[in-house]
Design a protein around this motif. Sequence first.
Motif, PDB file in Angstrom:
ATOM      1  N   UNK A 292     -22.073  -5.791 -30.567  1.00 34.01           N
ATOM      2  CA  UNK A 292     -23.090  -6.409 -29.724  1.00 34.01           C
ATOM      3  C   UNK A 292     -22.390  -7.283 -28.697  1.00 34.01           C
ATOM      4  N   UNK A 293     -22.877  -7.295 -27.473  1.00 39.47           N
ATOM      5  CA  UNK A 293     -22.308  -8.132 -26.416  1.00 39.47           C
ATOM      6  C   UNK A 293     -23.355  -9.170 -26.036  1.00 39.47           C
ATOM      7  N   UNK A 294     -22.967 -10.460 -26.138  1.00 40.19           N
ATOM      8  CA  UNK A 294     -23.898 -11.554 -25.844  1.00 40.19           C
ATOM      9  C   UNK A 294     -23.688 -12.168 -24.467  1.00 40.19           C
ATOM     10  N   UNK A 295     -22.436 -12.189 -23.968  1.00 40.04           N
ATOM     11  CA  UNK A 295     -22.180 -12.828 -22.685  1.00 40.04           C
ATOM     12  C   UNK A 295     -20.691 -12.932 -22.411  1.00 40.04           C
ATOM     13  N   UNK A 296     -20.354 -13.733 -21.397  1.00 42.75           N
ATOM     14  CA  UNK A 296     -18.947 -13.910 -21.031  1.00 42.75           C
ATOM     15  C   UNK A 296     -18.754 -15.303 -20.453  1.00 42.75           C
TER      16      UNK A 296
END
Length: 152
Positions: free
Chosen positions: A28-32
């Motif tokens: 899962x990718x939440x942000x950067x």
Amino acid sequence: QPSVSVDGVAGSAVGGTTTAFEYVSPPLVFGWESEEVIWGHTGGDITITGQRFTETLNSFVPRKAFVGAERCLAEYWLSDTHMRCTVPPGGGVFLPLTVSVFPGEGKLYRAFTYYPEWETILGRWGTPFLWLSADDANSFVLYTAGGVSEVE
């Protein structure tokens, strides 16, 4: 529980061997985040946050990260929730960030925008502002760290 069959054979395969099926949750990718501005003409380093980036202990599992359609120039898998990506030079707005850990893929849409090239030439314009439709055509709202205040 779901059942899975391969070529019509469920559970045990011909020859007495047992076939095991395992569901692997995709990342899962939440942000950067970044400590620097990511300019289009140079790229830069960002840290992508999420889950299940290194869930498997198998170091031979293919892992990749992308900004838009371009693969990161260098990838450093820091933990199960963080990875560092060297963003390639490029351009674009609202690009997706993709983390691929075989066999799954996590994507955060409309996540990344390169710093505009025209600002590279003209320089930063300082605090952003928004013009209002007000009785006084010269008023605008100034966004500050402490909140929004009207300036006349």
